[in-house]
Motif scaffolding. Structure first.
Motif, PDB file in Angstrom:
ATOM      1  N   LYS A 182       0.827  -1.207   0.000  1.00 31.01           N
ATOM      2  CA  LYS A 182       0.000   0.000   0.000  1.00 31.01           C
ATOM      3  C   LYS A 182       0.864   1.261   0.000  1.00 31.01           C
ATOM      4  CE  LYS A 182      -4.413  -1.168   0.145  1.00 31.01           C
ATOM      5  NZ  LYS A 182      -5.415  -0.631  -0.785  1.00 31.01           N
ATOM      6  N   ALA A 183       1.980   1.209   0.720  1.00 28.72           N
ATOM      7  CA  ALA A 183       2.875   2.366   0.769  1.00 28.72           C
ATOM      8  C   ALA A 183       3.394   2.702  -0.614  1.00 28.72           C
ATOM      9  CB  ALA A 183       4.033   2.092   1.726  1.00 28.72           C
ATOM     10  N   PHE A 184       3.826   1.689  -1.344  1.00 30.07           N
ATOM     11  CA  PHE A 184       4.406   1.956  -2.662  1.00 30.07           C
ATOM     12  C   PHE A 184       3.338   2.290  -3.697  1.00 30.07           C
ATOM     13  CE2 PHE A 184       8.071   0.206  -0.581  1.00 30.07           C
ATOM     14  CZ  PHE A 184       9.074   1.007  -1.090  1.00 30.07           C
ATOM     15  N   SER A 185       2.125   1.852  -3.466  1.00 33.52           N
ATOM     16  CA  SER A 185       1.020   2.284  -4.317  1.00 33.52           C
ATOM     17  C   SER A 185       0.787   3.783  -4.149  1.00 33.52           C
ATOM     18  CB  SER A 185      -0.247   1.506  -3.955  1.00 33.52           C
ATOM     19  OG  SER A 185      -1.347   1.964  -4.709  1.00 33.52           O
ATOM     20  N   ALA A 186       0.839   4.249  -2.879  1.00 37.09           N
ATOM     21  CA  ALA A 186       0.671   5.683  -2.615  1.00 37.09           C
ATOM     22  C   ALA A 186       1.819   6.492  -3.203  1.00 37.09           C
ATOM     23  CB  ALA A 186       0.574   5.923  -1.108  1.00 37.09           C
ATOM     24  N   LEU A 187       3.039   5.986  -3.081  1.00 38.72           N
ATOM     25  CA  LEU A 187       4.192   6.688  -3.651  1.00 38.72           C
ATOM     26  C   LEU A 187       4.075   6.803  -5.167  1.00 38.72           C
ATOM     27  CD1 LEU A 187       7.077   5.075  -1.572  1.00 38.72           C
ATOM     28  CD2 LEU A 187       6.417   7.497  -1.529  1.00 38.72           C
ATOM     29  N   THR A 188       3.628   5.736  -5.797  1.00 39.70           N
ATOM     30  CA  THR A 188       3.467   5.761  -7.253  1.00 39.70           C
ATOM     31  C   THR A 188       2.463   6.816  -7.674  1.00 39.70           C
ATOM     32  OG1 THR A 188       3.995   3.398  -7.366  1.00 39.70           O
ATOM     33  CG2 THR A 188       2.894   4.353  -9.267  1.00 39.70           C
ATOM     34  N   SER A 189       1.401   6.994  -6.871  1.00 40.27           N
ATOM     35  CA  SER A 189       0.348   7.958  -7.228  1.00 40.27           C
ATOM     36  C   SER A 189       0.839   9.397  -7.185  1.00 40.27           C
ATOM     37  CB  SER A 189      -0.861   7.792  -6.303  1.00 40.27           C
ATOM     38  OG  SER A 189      -0.569   8.262  -4.989  1.00 40.27           O
ATOM     39  N   ILE A 190       1.967   9.648  -6.496  1.00 38.13           N
ATOM     40  CA  ILE A 190       2.531  11.011  -6.468  1.00 38.13           C
ATOM     41  C   ILE A 190       3.011  11.405  -7.860  1.00 38.13           C
ATOM     42  CG2 ILE A 190       4.418  12.437  -5.527  1.00 38.13           C
ATOM     43  CD1 ILE A 190       4.187  10.828  -2.930  1.00 38.13           C
ATOM     44  N   GLY A 191       3.509  10.425  -8.603  1.00 38.53           N
ATOM     45  CA  GLY A 191       3.942  10.689  -9.971  1.00 38.53           C
ATOM     46  C   GLY A 191       5.320  11.315 -10.069  1.00 38.53           C
ATOM     47  N   ASN A 192       6.140  11.124  -9.050  1.00 43.48           N
ATOM     48  CA  ASN A 192       7.493  11.666  -9.047  1.00 43.48           C
ATOM     49  C   ASN A 192       8.460  10.493  -8.917  1.00 43.48           C
ATOM     50  OD1 ASN A 192      10.053  12.779  -7.990  1.00 43.48           O
ATOM     51  ND2 ASN A 192       8.946  14.727  -7.918  1.00 43.48           N
ATOM     52  N   LEU A 193       9.109  10.148 -10.020  1.00 41.32           N
ATOM     53  CA  LEU A 193       9.981   8.977 -10.041  1.00 41.32           C
ATOM     54  C   LEU A 193      11.121   9.114  -9.042  1.00 41.32           C
ATOM     55  CD1 LEU A 193      10.756   6.246 -11.244  1.00 41.32           C
ATOM     56  CD2 LEU A 193      11.971   7.480 -13.067  1.00 41.32           C
ATOM     57  N   ARG A 194      11.654  10.302  -8.873  1.00 38.45           N
ATOM     58  CA  ARG A 194      12.794  10.483  -7.974  1.00 38.45           C
ATOM     59  C   ARG A 194      12.405  10.204  -6.521  1.00 38.45           C
ATOM     60  NH1 ARG A 194      15.804  15.107  -5.974  1.00 38.45           N
ATOM     61  NH2 ARG A 194      17.869  14.324  -5.418  1.00 38.45           N
ATOM     62  N   ILE A 195      11.246  10.663  -6.109  1.00 39.06           N
ATOM     63  CA  ILE A 195      10.779  10.363  -4.757  1.00 39.06           C
ATOM     64  C   ILE A 195      10.598   8.868  -4.584  1.00 39.06           C
ATOM     65  CG2 ILE A 195       8.787  10.548  -3.197  1.00 39.06           C
ATOM     66  CD1 ILE A 195       8.482  13.452  -4.042  1.00 39.06           C
ATOM     67  N   LEU A 196      10.048   8.213  -5.589  1.00 34.84           N
ATOM     68  CA  LEU A 196       9.863   6.762  -5.535  1.00 34.84           C
ATOM     69  C   LEU A 196      11.208   6.051  -5.393  1.00 34.84           C
ATOM     70  CD1 LEU A 196       7.965   4.320  -5.722  1.00 34.84           C
ATOM     71  CD2 LEU A 196       8.169   4.463  -8.215  1.00 34.84           C
ATOM     72  N   GLU A 197      12.199   6.501  -6.142  1.00 38.10           N
ATOM     73  CA  GLU A 197      13.533   5.897  -6.074  1.00 38.10           C
ATOM     74  C   GLU A 197      14.164   6.103  -4.695  1.00 38.10           C
ATOM     75  OE1 GLU A 197      14.863   6.348 -10.782  1.00 38.10           O
ATOM     76  OE2 GLU A 197      15.420   7.881  -9.322  1.00 38.10           O
ATOM     77  N   ILE A 198      14.011   7.295  -4.140  1.00 36.56           N
ATOM     78  CA  ILE A 198      14.616   7.614  -2.842  1.00 36.56           C
ATOM     79  C   ILE A 198      14.012   6.770  -1.726  1.00 36.56           C
ATOM     80  CG2 ILE A 198      14.686   9.422  -1.062  1.00 36.56           C
ATOM     81  CD1 ILE A 198      15.093  11.395  -3.494  1.00 36.56           C
ATOM     82  N   VAL A 199      12.694   6.672  -1.696  1.00 36.02           N
ATOM     83  CA  VAL A 199      12.046   5.895  -0.635  1.00 36.02           C
ATOM     84  C   VAL A 199      12.292   4.401  -0.834  1.00 36.02           C
ATOM     85  CG1 VAL A 199       9.882   5.402   0.534  1.00 36.02           C
ATOM     86  CG2 VAL A 199      10.314   7.702  -0.324  1.00 36.02           C
ATOM     87  N   SER A 200      12.358   3.962  -2.074  1.00 32.36           N
ATOM     88  CA  SER A 200      12.672   2.552  -2.354  1.00 32.36           C
ATOM     89  C   SER A 200      14.067   2.201  -1.841  1.00 32.36           C
ATOM     90  CB  SER A 200      12.589   2.265  -3.855  1.00 32.36           C
ATOM     91  OG  SER A 200      11.280   2.443  -4.337  1.00 32.36           O
ATOM     92  N   ALA A 201      15.037   3.075  -2.110  1.00 26.35           N
ATOM     93  CA  ALA A 201      16.407   2.840  -1.650  1.00 26.35           C
ATOM     94  C   ALA A 201      16.475   2.836  -0.127  1.00 26.35           C
ATOM     95  CB  ALA A 201      17.343   3.904  -2.227  1.00 26.35           C
ATOM     96  N   ALA A 202      15.719   3.726   0.519  1.00 24.38           N
ATOM     97  CA  ALA A 202      15.700   3.769   1.981  1.00 24.38           C
ATOM     98  C   ALA A 202      15.096   2.485   2.551  1.00 24.38           C
ATOM     99  CB  ALA A 202      14.894   4.981   2.459  1.00 24.38           C
TER     100      ALA A 202
END
Length: 321
Positions: free
Chosen positions: A115-135
Motif C-alpha cells: 500500500k505504501a508503494f502504491s501511494a508513492l506511485t500515485s505522487i507521480g514523481n519517479l525520484r521520490i519513488l527511487e529515494i524511498v525505495s532505496a531507503a
C-alpha cells in the motif's frame, strides 16, 4: 500557537489518509493494519516530510501521500519486528502477533508495504519513488545485519552506527528529502534537509537505546532492558563492555544466552551500564549527531518551519518514551 501545534490539522488528515491506505477486500488485512496504526505512534517521519515540503512553500496533497507512505513503511517494519522479537506488547497494548498469528502479521506487514508503494506511485514523481525505495532496501539490510549479530559481544561502535543508520535514520532522511523535492528546493538545500533528517534519525535511535535502560514499563509500554533480552547490543552496552572485567563480561554473556533477566539481573545491568559511562556516552553521542543535523539548517532563513524542525529535534532528544 507554533507550527508543530498548528500542523495537527495535517496530522488528522494524515490519519484519514492512513486509514484509506489500509482499505482491503480482505477484512483481516485492514484489522491488522488499523491495530498497529492506532497504537499511539508519534508520527515523527510524517511531520518531517510535511514540514520540509512547507519550507519550500508546498502544501498540496502529495505531501500527505508521501508522509502516509513513509509511515506505512515504518509501521510494516514494526509488525515484522514484533514477529521476529516474539513481542507481547507494542506501546502498552497487545502486539498484533498476540492477537493474530505470526504468519498473518508477516503477510499484514507485506500488505502495508504494498500500500505504501502504491501511494508513492500515485505522487507521480519517479525520484521520490527511487529515494524511498532505496531507503526501504537499506532499512531491511539494517534489520538483517542486526539479526546476524544477535548476541555478538564483539560488535563495535561502528557496527552499531551502521545498524541504526540503516534501520532508523535513512527513513527520516527520505522523509526530509522527499519533502524537499516537493518543495522544489535547489540541490544544496535539499541535501541540507536530508542530512538533517539522517543525523536526527541517528540521535533518535541513540535516545531510544538509552530509554531501554532508563525508563519503566508503565512509561515505555514494554519490558525494561528488552534489547539485551533479545541479544541486541546497543551503544550503552557496547560502551560499558569496552572496560568490563572478565566476571562482568561473563555475566552479560550469560544474560544474553539465557534470553531472560531476573529482577536482580535488571537492576544490576541498568546500574552497571550507568556506572561505567555507557549511558552518558550514548547521550553525548546523540547530542553530537543532533547538533550536526541542526547545523545543516543554518543555510535556511529563520522561518516558522525551520523553528518547528529545531523544536521537533529537541523534543526527540529529551523524550522519555
Amino acid at each position: 500557537m507554533d507550527l508543530l501545534e498548528s500542523i495537527q490539522s495535517d496530522m488528522q488528515k494524515l490519519e484519514n489518509e492512513l486509514i484509506e491506505h489500509l482499505e482491503s477486500r480482505v477484512p483481516v488485512a485492514f484489522e491488522i493494519g488499523a491495530h498497529i496504526m492506532n497504537s499511539g505512534g508519534k508520527r515523527i517521519r510524517p511531520q518531517l516530510a510535511i514540514i520540509a515540503a512547507r519550507m519550500g512553500g508546498y502544501t498540496g496533497l502529495n505531501a500527505l501521500k508521501l508522509s502516509g507512505a513513509i509511515e506505512c513503511i515504518h509501521t510494516a517494519t514494526l509488525l515484522h519486528d514484533d514477529v521476529v522479537d516474539d513481542a507481547d506488547t507494542r506501546r502498552g497494548r497487545p502486539s498484533a502477533n498476540t492477537l493474530w498469528s505470526n504468519e498473518m502479521c508477516v503477510l499484514g506487514g507485506d500488505f502495508i508495504l504494498a500500500k505504501a508503494f502504491s501511494a508513492l506511485t500515485s505522487i507521480g514523481n519517479l525520484r521520490i519513488l527511487e529515494i524511498v525505495s532505496a531507503a526501504t532496501e537499506r532499512l531491511s539490510e539494517g534489520e538483517l545485519f542486526q539479526m546476524a549479530n544477535i548476541g555478538n559481544l564483539d560488535l563495535t561502535e561502528a557496527d552499531y552506527l551502521q545498524v541504526i543508520t540503516d534501520k532508523t535514520a535513512v527513513l527520516m532522511e527520505a522523509a526530509c528529502r522527499g519533502g524537499a523535492i516537493l518543495g522544489n528546493f535547489e540541490p544544496n538545500k535539499e541535501e541540507a534537509l536530508a542530512q538533517f533528517g539522517l543525523n536526527l534519525g541517528i540521535a533518535f535511535q541513540m535516545t531510544d537505546d538509552v530509554i531501554d535502560y532508563r525508563s519503566d514499563v508503565q512509561t515505555m509500554g514494554k519490558p525494561q532492558c528488552k534489547d539485551i533480552q533479545e541479544g541486541k547490543l546497543t551503544l550503552p552496552l557496547i560502551a560499558a563492555l569496552r572496560n568490563a572485567t572478565a566476571p562482568e563480561r561473563n555475566r552479560v554473556e550469560k544474560m544474553i544466552e539465557e534470553k531472560t533477566l531476573s529482577g536482580d539481573d535488571q537492576v544490576w545491568i541498568r546500574n552497571w551500564v550507568e556506572r561505567t559511562g555507557g549511558i552518558q556516552q550514548t547521550l553525548e553521542s546523540g547530542r553530537a549527531f543532533l547538533e550536526k543535523g541542526t547545523a545543516h539548517l543554518e543555510i535556511f532563513p529563520d522561518t516558522e518551519e525551520k523553528r518547528a524542525l529545531m523544536k521537533l529535534a529537541e523534543r526527540i532528544l529529551h523524550r522519555t518514551y
